[in-house]
Design a protein around this motif. Structure first.
Motif, PDB file in Angstrom:
ATOM      1  N   ASP A 182       0.819  -1.207   0.000  1.00  0.00           N
ATOM      2  CA  ASP A 182       0.000   0.000   0.000  1.00  0.00           C
ATOM      3  C   ASP A 182       0.858   1.264   0.000  1.00  0.00           C
ATOM      4  O   ASP A 182       0.531   2.253  -0.682  1.00  0.00           O
ATOM      5  CB  ASP A 182      -0.928   0.011   1.217  1.00  0.00           C
ATOM      6  CG  ASP A 182      -2.045  -1.022   1.112  1.00  0.00           C
ATOM      7  OD1 ASP A 182      -2.283  -1.513  -0.011  1.00  0.00           O
ATOM      8  OD2 ASP A 182      -2.677  -1.328   2.136  1.00  0.00           O
ATOM      9  N   GLU A 183       1.955   1.239   0.758  1.00  0.00           N
ATOM     10  CA  GLU A 183       2.820   2.421   0.831  1.00  0.00           C
ATOM     11  C   GLU A 183       3.450   2.737  -0.521  1.00  0.00           C
ATOM     12  O   GLU A 183       3.519   3.904  -0.929  1.00  0.00           O
ATOM     13  CB  GLU A 183       3.910   2.197   1.885  1.00  0.00           C
ATOM     14  CG  GLU A 183       3.383   2.179   3.316  1.00  0.00           C
ATOM     15  CD  GLU A 183       4.433   1.749   4.315  1.00  0.00           C
ATOM     16  OE1 GLU A 183       4.182   1.883   5.524  1.00  0.00           O
ATOM     17  OE2 GLU A 183       5.507   1.283   3.895  1.00  0.00           O
ATOM     18  N   ALA A 185       2.255   1.777  -3.445  1.00  0.00           N
ATOM     19  CA  ALA A 185       1.159   2.144  -4.354  1.00  0.00           C
ATOM     20  C   ALA A 185       0.785   3.611  -4.179  1.00  0.00           C
ATOM     21  O   ALA A 185       0.568   4.334  -5.162  1.00  0.00           O
ATOM     22  CB  ALA A 185      -0.052   1.249  -4.101  1.00  0.00           C
ATOM     23  N   GLU A 186       0.721   4.076  -2.937  1.00  0.00           N
ATOM     24  CA  GLU A 186       0.364   5.474  -2.667  1.00  0.00           C
ATOM     25  C   GLU A 186       1.458   6.425  -3.147  1.00  0.00           C
ATOM     26  O   GLU A 186       1.164   7.518  -3.652  1.00  0.00           O
ATOM     27  CB  GLU A 186       0.136   5.664  -1.171  1.00  0.00           C
ATOM     28  CG  GLU A 186      -1.111   4.969  -0.641  1.00  0.00           C
ATOM     29  CD  GLU A 186      -1.215   5.001   0.876  1.00  0.00           C
ATOM     30  OE1 GLU A 186      -0.327   5.644   1.503  1.00  0.00           O
ATOM     31  OE2 GLU A 186      -2.143   4.394   1.421  1.00  0.00           O
ATOM     32  N   SER A 187       2.710   6.005  -3.035  1.00  0.00           N
ATOM     33  CA  SER A 187       3.829   6.874  -3.416  1.00  0.00           C
ATOM     34  C   SER A 187       4.008   6.963  -4.925  1.00  0.00           C
ATOM     35  O   SER A 187       4.450   7.995  -5.447  1.00  0.00           O
ATOM     36  CB  SER A 187       5.134   6.363  -2.789  1.00  0.00           C
ATOM     37  OG  SER A 187       5.044   6.329  -1.385  1.00  0.00           O
ATOM     38  N   TYR A 189       1.483   6.130  -7.236  1.00  0.00           N
ATOM     39  CA  TYR A 189       0.188   6.253  -7.922  1.00  0.00           C
ATOM     40  C   TYR A 189      -0.056   5.099  -8.892  1.00  0.00           C
ATOM     41  O   TYR A 189      -0.702   5.251  -9.922  1.00  0.00           O
ATOM     42  CB  TYR A 189       0.088   7.592  -8.673  1.00  0.00           C
ATOM     43  CG  TYR A 189       0.242   8.781  -7.769  1.00  0.00           C
ATOM     44  CD1 TYR A 189      -0.815   9.203  -6.964  1.00  0.00           C
ATOM     45  CD2 TYR A 189       1.457   9.466  -7.692  1.00  0.00           C
ATOM     46  CE1 TYR A 189      -0.670  10.291  -6.104  1.00  0.00           C
ATOM     47  CE2 TYR A 189       1.606  10.544  -6.835  1.00  0.00           C
ATOM     48  CZ  TYR A 189       0.544  10.950  -6.044  1.00  0.00           C
ATOM     49  OH  TYR A 189       0.696  12.026  -5.187  1.00  0.00           O
ATOM     50  N   SER A 191      -1.568   1.107  -9.133  1.00  0.00           N
ATOM     51  CA  SER A 191      -2.553   0.299  -8.415  1.00  0.00           C
ATOM     52  C   SER A 191      -1.869  -0.712  -7.503  1.00  0.00           C
ATOM     53  O   SER A 191      -0.768  -1.197  -7.800  1.00  0.00           O
ATOM     54  CB  SER A 191      -3.476  -0.438  -9.387  1.00  0.00           C
ATOM     55  OG  SER A 191      -2.801  -1.491 -10.024  1.00  0.00           O
ATOM     56  N   ARG A 192      -2.534  -1.013  -6.399  1.00  0.00           N
ATOM     57  CA  ARG A 192      -1.997  -1.969  -5.436  1.00  0.00           C
ATOM     58  C   ARG A 192      -1.757  -3.332  -6.082  1.00  0.00           C
ATOM     59  O   ARG A 192      -0.762  -3.997  -5.803  1.00  0.00           O
ATOM     60  CB  ARG A 192      -2.961  -2.112  -4.252  1.00  0.00           C
ATOM     61  CG  ARG A 192      -2.437  -2.994  -3.144  1.00  0.00           C
ATOM     62  CD  ARG A 192      -3.440  -3.157  -2.015  1.00  0.00           C
ATOM     63  NE  ARG A 192      -2.889  -3.978  -0.960  1.00  0.00           N
ATOM     64  CZ  ARG A 192      -2.845  -5.307  -0.995  1.00  0.00           C
ATOM     65  NH1 ARG A 192      -3.346  -5.945  -2.040  1.00  0.00           N
ATOM     66  NH2 ARG A 192      -2.314  -5.989   0.000  1.00  0.00           N
TER      67      ARG A 192
END
Length: 237
Positions: A182-183, A185-187, A189, A191-192
């Motif tokens: 998740d970290e 993916a968030e950094s 952009y 998809s997980r």
């Protein structure tokens, strides 16, 4: 159809294995037993092709059942699905002919791979009466498997070097600390689901080390970078 018996003393784990099995084409659940005694009785009255077998159970271990199956010369294969991860038990299971060994907890993808591999061999043996060396090497003995160095020469289907570069850049920015899918993916952009594929690939190459942490809700996989292994993907950076 490949007939499967689940031998697992934990009803919840047995239910998960049952659900996983339902997702697989070509397999049918013949039954579920929760101890060695009931499993032996089931095998003596029903024809089964594959057993999904736990090791630790009350009244007898899965390895004892595997011994019994071999002593009785039953034409049945066994995949161990167990929390028993010590090398002695794994060696014993393999020496007794277990076709795979899954250590709990595991993901559905690993379960799927084990059953797909077994299904391929099962179908192959039922199609051919005589095998040559090439058959054995590439379809049965896995002698044709590539090393991690060979795997790094090309990316798996669906992965691109530009995305891999982006993900590795973010991993390096973690400066050795643990991180989750998740970290990243968030950094990035990304998809997980996509990030998970890249992290799995890097873990397979030995660039990342994977660990599983239990908390509230679903288990979470954390990763750490092994800097000395980054050379495995230098050609993509």
């Amino acid at each position: 159809m490949i007939k499967v018996l689940i031998v697992e003393d934990d009803p919840m784990v047995a239910e998960f294995n049952k659900r996983y099995l339902k997702e697989m084409n070509g397999f049918v659940l013949s039954g579920i037993t929760h101890n060695v005694k009931d499993a032996r009785e089931f095998l003596n009255r029903e024809q089964v092709n594959l057993i999904l077998l736990d090791v630790y159970m009350p009244g007898g271990t899965g390895l004892e059942l595997l011994h019994y199956v071999r002593e009785q010369k039953m034409a049945v294969d066994v995949i161990l699905i167990t929390a028993a991860g010590d090398s002695e038990k794994i060696q014993t299971a393999l020496r007794l002919g277990a076709v795979d060994y899954l250590i709990k907890p595991f993901e559905f993808e690993r379960f799927r791979q084990a059953l797909m591999k077994y299904q391929d061999k099962y179908a192959f043996f039922n199609q051919k009466e005589v095998l040559n060396q090439e058959d054995l090497d590439h379809r049965i003995l896995d002698s044709g498997q590539r090393t991690s160095e060979e795997l790094s020469l090309d990316l798996p289907k669906g992965l691109t070097s530009s995305t891999l570069q982006n993900i590795i850049h973010m991993i390096k920015a973690k400066e050795g600390s643990l991180f989750s899918t998740d970290e990243i993916a968030e950094s990035t952009y990304i998809s997980r689901v996509s990030v998970r594929k890249y992290l799995k690939y890097l873990t397979q190459l030995g660039v990342l080390e994977e660990s599983l942490t239990y908390g509230i809700g679903r288990p979470v996989y954390f990763y750490s970078l092994k800097k000395d292994k980054l050379s495995q993907v230098n050609m993509f950076l």
